[in-house]
Design an enzyme around this catalytic site. Structure first.
Site, PDB file in Angstrom:
ATOM      1  CG  HIS A   1      -0.419   0.092   2.535  1.00  0.00           C
ATOM      2  ND1 HIS A   1       0.414  -0.867   3.069  1.00  0.00           N
ATOM      3  CD2 HIS A   1      -0.548   1.036   3.496  1.00  0.00           C
ATOM      4  CE1 HIS A   1       0.761  -0.515   4.296  1.00  0.00           C
ATOM      5  NE2 HIS A   1       0.196   0.645   4.579  1.00  0.00           N
TER       6      HIS A   1
ATOM      7  CG  HIS B   1       0.150   4.343   4.770  1.00  0.00           C
ATOM      8  ND1 HIS B   1      -0.622   3.590   5.622  1.00  0.00           N
ATOM      9  CD2 HIS B   1      -0.627   5.400   4.391  1.00  0.00           C
ATOM     10  CE1 HIS B   1      -1.808   4.160   5.767  1.00  0.00           C
ATOM     11  NE2 HIS B   1      -1.841   5.256   5.019  1.00  0.00           N
TER      12      HIS B   1
ATOM     13  CG  ASP C   1       4.919   3.091   7.544  1.00  0.00           C
ATOM     14  OD1 ASP C   1       4.031   3.430   6.733  1.00  0.00           O
ATOM     15  OD2 ASP C   1       4.684   2.341   8.520  1.00  0.00           O
ATOM     16  CG  HIS C   2       4.182  -0.131   4.433  1.00  0.00           C
ATOM     17  ND1 HIS C   2       4.057  -1.454   4.800  1.00  0.00           N
ATOM     18  CD2 HIS C   2       3.721   0.594   5.483  1.00  0.00           C
ATOM     19  CE1 HIS C   2       3.542  -1.527   6.019  1.00  0.00           C
ATOM     20  NE2 HIS C   2       3.322  -0.292   6.443  1.00  0.00           N
TER      21      HIS C   2
ATOM     22  CG  HIS D   1      -4.139   0.489   6.832  1.00  0.00           C
ATOM     23  ND1 HIS D   1      -4.009   1.100   8.051  1.00  0.00           N
ATOM     24  CD2 HIS D   1      -2.959   0.678   6.185  1.00  0.00           C
ATOM     25  CE1 HIS D   1      -2.802   1.642   8.136  1.00  0.00           C
ATOM     26  NE2 HIS D   1      -2.145   1.404   7.016  1.00  0.00           N
TER      27      HIS D   1
ATOM     28  CG  ASP E   1       0.328  -1.350   7.813  1.00  0.00           C
ATOM     29  OD1 ASP E   1       1.138  -2.278   8.030  1.00  0.00           O
ATOM     30  OD2 ASP E   1       0.678  -0.154   7.722  1.00  0.00           O
TER      31      ASP E   1
ATOM     32  CG  HIS F   1       3.580  -1.669  11.594  1.00  0.00           C
ATOM     33  ND1 HIS F   1       4.470  -0.629  11.745  1.00  0.00           N
ATOM     34  CD2 HIS F   1       2.847  -1.375  10.487  1.00  0.00           C
ATOM     35  CE1 HIS F   1       4.281   0.266  10.782  1.00  0.00           C
ATOM     36  NE2 HIS F   1       3.296  -0.168  10.000  1.00  0.00           N
TER      37      HIS F   1
HETATM   38 ZN   LIG Z   1      -0.063   1.644   6.507  1.00  0.00          ZN
END
Ligand SMILES: [Zn+2]
Length: 251
Positions: free
Chosen positions: A53, A55, A57-58, A109, A128, A167
């Protein structure tokens, strides 16, 4: 033979390397340093990056680690993931290094994420969406959408599937599950196991679908005993799911 390497990144993210033959697949790219170190240590060269996805942090380390790897991710979020070379729709099936891969849309999400299931290897990457004992925050979806994604995963992934999430949130999830459902023996028992693992500094990922069916309150939103313990006997599973998610938001 499939080798899998879980790579802790940033404060609590996970990237994963899947290696077979000459193929090395990275699932998500949170941080370049640890990913490059793992590749160097194993002597592996990235051939594919699967993105779950949009985001930051990915995706933020994709450019730094990709080399000549092909970057593949969800068409539904392609406008927000500029690094993609190739896009996938829900239900796409393909092979990487002889491994069969299925893309499963799991919105909630974010609006268009994909989970990846490798049926032959018995592994899945739910990022996530589905966490060990938990579920992702609903940034771009409502409880009904996320509950539907949980049911999709529950139907698609056999009990012994090893599930890698994005995570290390399991300890907080387990404590929340135990607080929400204090009479549930399976959750209480898993909380102890998770506490011990984290005290030893060990990851709690991967989980399995069997463990999630037994101890993830969100996966059990249609379990009458969960609704009853919450004082919601007979309620629609979406309401139970929404209630659990609201409680976790402020936990
Ligand atoms: Zn995420």
């Amino acid at each position: 033979m499939v080798d899998i390497r879980l790579i802790p990144c940033l404060s609590d993210n996970y990237a994963v390397l899947v290696h077979t033959g000459d193929e090395t697949i990275l699932i998500d790219a949170p941080e370049a340093g640890p990913i490059k170190a793992a590749l160097a240590e194993e002597g592996w060269t990235l051939t594919t990056i699967l993105v779950t996805h949009h985001h930051t942090d990915h995706v933020q380390a994709i450019d730094a680690v990709k080399g000549s790897a092909k970057v593949i991710g969800p068409k539904a979020e392609a406008d927000r993931i500029k690094e993609l070379d190739e896009t996938l729709d829900d239900g796409a099936e393909f092979t990487l290094g002889g491994l069969e891969v299925k893309a499963i849309a799991t919105p909630g999400h974010t609006s268009g994420p994909l989970s990846y299931y490798f049926p032959g290897a018995g592994i899945a990457f739910t990022a996530d969406t589905l966490f060990a004992m938990g579920c992702g925050r609903l940034f771009e979806g409502d409880p009904a959408t996320m509950w539907n994604s949980f049911k999709t995963l529950r139907a698609a992934l056999p009990d012994d599937t090893k599930i890698y999430c994005g995570h290390e949130y399991t300890l907080t999830n387990a404590r929340y599950g135990h607080q929400a459902l204090p009479e549930d023996a399976a959750i209480a028992e898993r909380l102890k196991v998770v506490e011990a693992a984290r005290e030893r500094g060990e990851p709690t990922v991967p989980t399995t679908m069997a463990a999630e069916k037994a101890t993830n309150p969100f996966m059990r939103a249609d379990d009458p005993s969960v609704a009853a313990q919450l004082g919601m006997a007979g309620a629609d599973p979406v309401e139970v799911f929404a209630h659990l998610r609201k409680g976790r938001d402020s936990f």
